[in-house]
Design a protein around this motif. Structure first.
Motif, mmCIF file in Angstrom:
data_model
loop_
_atom_site.group_PDB
_atom_site.id
_atom_site.type_symbol
_atom_site.label_atom_id
_atom_site.label_comp_id
_atom_site.label_asym_id
_atom_site.label_seq_id
_atom_site.Cartn_x
_atom_site.Cartn_y
_atom_site.Cartn_z
ATOM 1 N N PHE A 192 0.823 -1.213 0.000
ATOM 2 C CA PHE A 192 0.000 0.000 0.000
ATOM 3 C C PHE A 192 0.855 1.261 0.000
ATOM 4 O O PHE A 192 0.556 2.229 -0.702
ATOM 5 C CB PHE A 192 -0.967 0.008 1.188
ATOM 6 C CG PHE A 192 -2.219 -0.787 0.950
ATOM 7 C CD1 PHE A 192 -3.155 -0.372 0.016
ATOM 8 C CD2 PHE A 192 -2.459 -1.952 1.656
ATOM 9 C CE1 PHE A 192 -4.312 -1.101 -0.204
ATOM 10 C CE2 PHE A 192 -3.608 -2.687 1.438
ATOM 11 C CZ PHE A 192 -4.540 -2.273 0.506
ATOM 12 N N ASN A 209 2.313 1.945 -3.366
ATOM 13 C CA ASN A 209 1.326 2.446 -4.329
ATOM 14 C C ASN A 209 0.743 3.796 -3.919
ATOM 15 O O ASN A 209 -0.211 4.268 -4.536
ATOM 16 C CB ASN A 209 0.205 1.432 -4.515
ATOM 17 C CG ASN A 209 0.649 0.217 -5.287
ATOM 18 O OD1 ASN A 209 1.438 0.338 -6.224
ATOM 19 N ND2 ASN A 209 0.149 -0.945 -4.913
ATOM 20 N N GLY A 210 1.277 4.390 -2.864
ATOM 21 C CA GLY A 210 0.853 5.724 -2.452
ATOM 22 C C GLY A 210 -0.380 5.748 -1.564
ATOM 23 O O GLY A 210 -0.937 6.809 -1.302
ATOM 24 N N ALA A 211 -0.808 4.614 -1.064
ATOM 25 C CA ALA A 211 -1.999 4.563 -0.204
ATOM 26 C C ALA A 211 -1.567 4.404 1.262
ATOM 27 O O ALA A 211 -2.021 3.521 1.971
ATOM 28 C CB ALA A 211 -2.897 3.428 -0.635
ATOM 29 N N TRP A 212 -0.678 5.297 1.690
ATOM 30 C CA TRP A 212 -0.145 5.199 3.049
ATOM 31 C C TRP A 212 -1.192 5.336 4.154
ATOM 32 O O TRP A 212 -0.993 4.815 5.251
ATOM 33 C CB TRP A 212 0.991 6.212 3.252
ATOM 34 C CG TRP A 212 0.547 7.629 3.027
ATOM 35 C CD1 TRP A 212 0.624 8.328 1.876
ATOM 36 C CD2 TRP A 212 -0.055 8.476 3.981
ATOM 37 N NE1 TRP A 212 0.099 9.580 2.028
ATOM 38 C CE2 TRP A 212 -0.324 9.699 3.345
ATOM 39 C CE3 TRP A 212 -0.408 8.357 5.327
ATOM 40 C CZ2 TRP A 212 -0.928 10.768 3.976
ATOM 41 C CZ3 TRP A 212 -0.989 9.422 5.970
ATOM 42 C CH2 TRP A 212 -1.252 10.625 5.296
ATOM 43 N N PRO A 213 -2.364 6.002 3.964
ATOM 44 C CA PRO A 213 -3.346 6.071 5.053
ATOM 45 C C PRO A 213 -3.932 4.708 5.453
ATOM 46 O O PRO A 213 -4.542 4.567 6.502
ATOM 47 C CB PRO A 213 -4.443 6.980 4.507
ATOM 48 C CG PRO A 213 -3.785 7.816 3.465
ATOM 49 C CD PRO A 213 -2.751 6.906 2.862
ATOM 50 N N VAL A 214 -3.738 3.682 4.632
ATOM 51 C CA VAL A 214 -4.273 2.356 4.936
ATOM 52 C C VAL A 214 -3.413 1.646 5.991
ATOM 53 O O VAL A 214 -3.894 0.774 6.711
ATOM 54 C CB VAL A 214 -4.343 1.511 3.636
ATOM 55 C CG1 VAL A 214 -4.775 0.086 3.922
ATOM 56 C CG2 VAL A 214 -5.260 2.168 2.633
#
Length: 167
Positions: free
Chosen positions: A38, A41-46
């Protein structure tokens, strides 16, 4: 004092401490891998949510292991049958019955077929007092316990020596 029967009944836990450590290591490793994907892919808030499921799993097992500390002890001696119930949340409870008048009731049907308040436990009754034991045991374990206690009760009721001949 003779002891005719002494059983300590514990709830079953299928996963021991070693297995728990292995499971948690695998879950943590998988969460780190998923969190890395994650983040890549730039979805660090997950990422924080990946830690929440590990925390929830750990808490669930902690509650399960704490409840496994409860037990029931059933002991038949010369003078009484005593039931002692230890639970981690409440104070110890103890019941005592005279073995001569004790009645054991156990429904041997499968758990899905039973109805009523005694479903899922072995009931010990005498003089209007009753207590259920072994509610956390499997149906086969409850049946084996009821039969073993019944055998011990029959041995208790059997005279220790033959009666004197008459005449």
């Amino acid at each position: 004092m003779r002891v005719f029967f002494d059983a300590i009944l514990h709830p079953h836990r299928s996963l021991g401490r070693g297995g728990f450590r292995v499971l948690m290591a695998v879950v943590v490793a998988m969460n780190i891998i998923i969190a890395g994907i994650f983040v890549a892919n730039g979805a660090w808030p997950v990422v924080p949510f990946c830690g929440l499921d590990v925390l929830a799993l750990w808490l669930a097992f902690r509650v399960s292991y704490r409840s496994a500390r409860q037990y029931e002890r059933v002991r038949l001696t010369d003078s009484a049958l005593t039931v002692q119930r230890i639970h981690w949340k409440v104070p110890e409870r103890r019941w005592s019955f005279h073995p001569y008048w004790l009645r054991i009731s156990h429904d041997e049907r499968t758990q899905h077929d039973r109805r009523g308040p005694a479903a899922g436990q072995v009931m010990l009754s005498s003089h209007g007092q009753s207590v259920g034991v072994g509610s956390f045991l499997s149906p086969d374990e409850r049946s084996a316990f009821a039969h073993a206690l019944g055998d011990a009760l029959r041995a208790w009721r059997r005279p220790s020596c033959p009666p004197e001949p008459v005449g």
